[in-house]
Scaffold this motif. Structure first.
Motif, PDB file in Angstrom:
ATOM      1  N   LEU A 108      14.007  42.383  64.252  1.00 40.97           N
ATOM      2  CA  LEU A 108      14.436  41.622  65.389  1.00 40.97           C
ATOM      3  C   LEU A 108      14.726  42.300  66.691  1.00 40.97           C
ATOM      4  O   LEU A 108      14.299  41.792  67.675  1.00 40.97           O
ATOM      5  CB  LEU A 108      15.787  41.298  64.764  1.00 40.97           C
ATOM      6  N   HIS A 109      15.104  43.571  66.733  1.00 43.45           N
ATOM      7  CA  HIS A 109      15.253  44.045  67.966  1.00 43.45           C
ATOM      8  C   HIS A 109      13.963  44.396  68.622  1.00 43.45           C
ATOM      9  O   HIS A 109      13.837  44.512  69.772  1.00 43.45           O
ATOM     10  CB  HIS A 109      16.168  45.262  67.770  1.00 43.45           C
ATOM     11  N   TRP A 111      11.368  42.663  68.577  1.00 42.03           N
ATOM     12  CA  TRP A 111      10.903  41.422  69.096  1.00 42.03           C
ATOM     13  C   TRP A 111      11.709  41.092  70.285  1.00 42.03           C
ATOM     14  O   TRP A 111      11.011  40.488  71.304  1.00 42.03           O
ATOM     15  CB  TRP A 111      10.979  40.325  68.111  1.00 42.03           C
ATOM     16  N   ALA A 112      12.990  41.095  70.080  1.00 40.24           N
ATOM     17  CA  ALA A 112      13.653  41.078  71.554  1.00 40.24           C
ATOM     18  C   ALA A 112      13.426  42.118  72.858  1.00 40.24           C
ATOM     19  O   ALA A 112      13.256  41.360  73.865  1.00 40.24           O
ATOM     20  CB  ALA A 112      15.259  41.389  71.257  1.00 40.24           C
ATOM     21  N   GLN A 115       9.951  40.619  74.076  1.00 42.42           N
ATOM     22  CA  GLN A 115      10.245  39.716  74.814  1.00 42.42           C
ATOM     23  C   GLN A 115      10.781  39.749  76.327  1.00 42.42           C
ATOM     24  O   GLN A 115      10.653  39.261  77.263  1.00 42.42           O
ATOM     25  CB  GLN A 115      11.234  38.695  74.155  1.00 42.42           C
ATOM     26  N   ALA A 116      11.514  40.800  76.579  1.00 42.74           N
ATOM     27  CA  ALA A 116      12.081  41.413  77.559  1.00 42.74           C
ATOM     28  C   ALA A 116      11.239  42.289  78.750  1.00 42.74           C
ATOM     29  O   ALA A 116      11.380  42.410  79.512  1.00 42.74           O
ATOM     30  CB  ALA A 116      13.681  41.995  77.480  1.00 42.74           C
ATOM     31  N   ASN A 124       3.836  45.331  70.412  1.00 46.36           N
ATOM     32  CA  ASN A 124       3.970  44.513  69.330  1.00 46.36           C
ATOM     33  C   ASN A 124       2.992  43.312  68.984  1.00 46.36           C
ATOM     34  O   ASN A 124       2.648  43.185  67.727  1.00 46.36           O
ATOM     35  CB  ASN A 124       5.266  43.506  69.786  1.00 46.36           C
TER      36      ASN A 124
ATOM     37  N   ARG B  26      15.108  36.115  80.619  1.00 49.31           N
ATOM     38  CA  ARG B  26      13.844  36.909  81.188  1.00 49.31           C
ATOM     39  C   ARG B  26      14.041  38.278  80.922  1.00 49.31           C
ATOM     40  O   ARG B  26      12.755  38.930  80.564  1.00 49.31           O
ATOM     41  CB  ARG B  26      13.948  36.590  82.540  1.00 49.31           C
ATOM     42  N   LEU B 108      16.092  34.104  70.608  1.00 48.50           N
ATOM     43  CA  LEU B 108      15.771  35.386  69.945  1.00 48.50           C
ATOM     44  C   LEU B 108      16.811  36.398  70.459  1.00 48.50           C
ATOM     45  O   LEU B 108      17.387  37.385  69.505  1.00 48.50           O
ATOM     46  CB  LEU B 108      14.494  35.983  70.372  1.00 48.50           C
TER      47      LEU B 108
END
Lengths: 192, 192
Positions: A108-109, A111-112, A115-116, A124, B26, B108
């Motif tokens: 999960l982290h 993915w986060a 995203q950032a 990823n 973001r 997320l």
DNA sequence: GGTGCTATTGAACACTTGTTCAAGCTGCAT
DNA sequence: ATGCAGCTTGAACAAGTGTTCAATAGCACC
């Protein structure tokens, strides 16, 4: 005593990496700072920057480590028949080994972070592609009559459900919903 | 000019909250710091602490806002027949409005925060329960012959797939796999 | 012993962070 | 005007951050 009390006293670089994984899993990215990593690994602050040029490099190494574990899930296993391999790969997700909070939380982290930060997103995306290809290959072996395109379609659908399982397991939904979801992935994989 | 050039010049508290949402979406949690929030909202640093006692309070408010949006997805809509409501709720996930990176990314990061902090985990668990109940209720209305237990089972299974869709959409998998997953949730919901 | 090499340490630096606070500003009732 | 209450500002502080670096320890080789 030169080789350490546990045989793991050496190889401090690995210890540092492991410490970073542990911290990321437990406290998220804001828990991963150089001093905390050093403390958790039992080394001095400076050594972290000695083995990892940057904080960025350290985190990159952490993400790569997570990805390696996941891709292994769909690695071919020459010891089993093709459909057994596929079934095993699908069911392995519910194994205590992979359904641990530590493992799920790391994903999960990751993915986060992806995203950032563009940099992490690339790492990823590459691992995701490897996982998808691996799964499609397993399906292709188990069901040779399918086109490779159809295999990738099924692999993509399965991954959606699997990602959902991972997430939902973290949120603490009952075990039975996980089991039903695994059955669902098998239906998709083995459908006629 | 006392009421602002856009009519939104006032209500700075809302602007601050919105800025925090934008930053979380973001740049992740490490992008949410008091100075950045103030800059994004176009106010002075001190004002953030004036409206939100803590950084913690600010983030709590952010999480509540995200949860509110999500729970609305399964709110009953008296204007439609029961099975139309259910179908609409299931398909709405693929709407451009909800499939935006901003919305998905927020979800997320919320999950990641919940994993790292007990305080946030509670907020998230509560919203999850509300969502699940709402969905189960929609199913119950559309298919009155089902027991309420069976409705919750189906709702749980649907949520697994939906969570997977959200995640997978973020990772940039092709649109078609999303469409197939929506169809899958409808199958689960409307199964005989 | 000395020499060179890597591994290891922790102090020091510059910078960012959350929080506090005295000061000013606004609009409004008196 | 005067006072008052709430809104708004940015400087200031203490604590925490990533990174650098001179100093030391360990160890193989001559």
């Amino acid at each position: 005593m030169k080789s350490g009390q546990q045989g793991e006293q050496i190889d401090r670089q690995a210890r540092i990496l492991e410490a970073a994984l542990e911290l990321l899993s437990r406290h998220g990215i804001s828990g991963v700072n150089m001093r905390a990593v050093a403390r958790e690994a039992g080394v001095a602050l400076g050594l972290v920057n000695y083995y990892f040029e940057d904080k960025m490099s350290l985190i990159r190494a952490v993400l790569h480590q997570i990805d390696e574990r996941d891709v292994k899930l769909v690695a071919p296993d020459p010891a089993s028949p093709p459909d057994g391999q596929l079934q095993k790969a699908l069911r392995r997700l519910a194994d205590p080994e992979f359904l641990t909070t530590e493992h799920l939380s790391l994903r999960l982290h990751l993915w986060a972070l992806a995203q950032a930060h563009e940099d992490f997103a690339l790492i990823n995306a590459e691992a995701f592609e490897r996982y998808l290809s691996g799964l499609a290959a397993l399906i292709g072996n188990a069901k040779p009559e399918l086109s490779s395109d159809e295999c990738r379609v099924r692999a993509a659908d399965i991954v959606v459900v699997q990602n959902g399982m991972w997430l939902t397991a973290l949120l603490g939904v009952d075990e039975s919903s996980i089991q039903r979801s695994i059955a669902r992935t098998e239906e998709i994989a083995f459908a006629a």
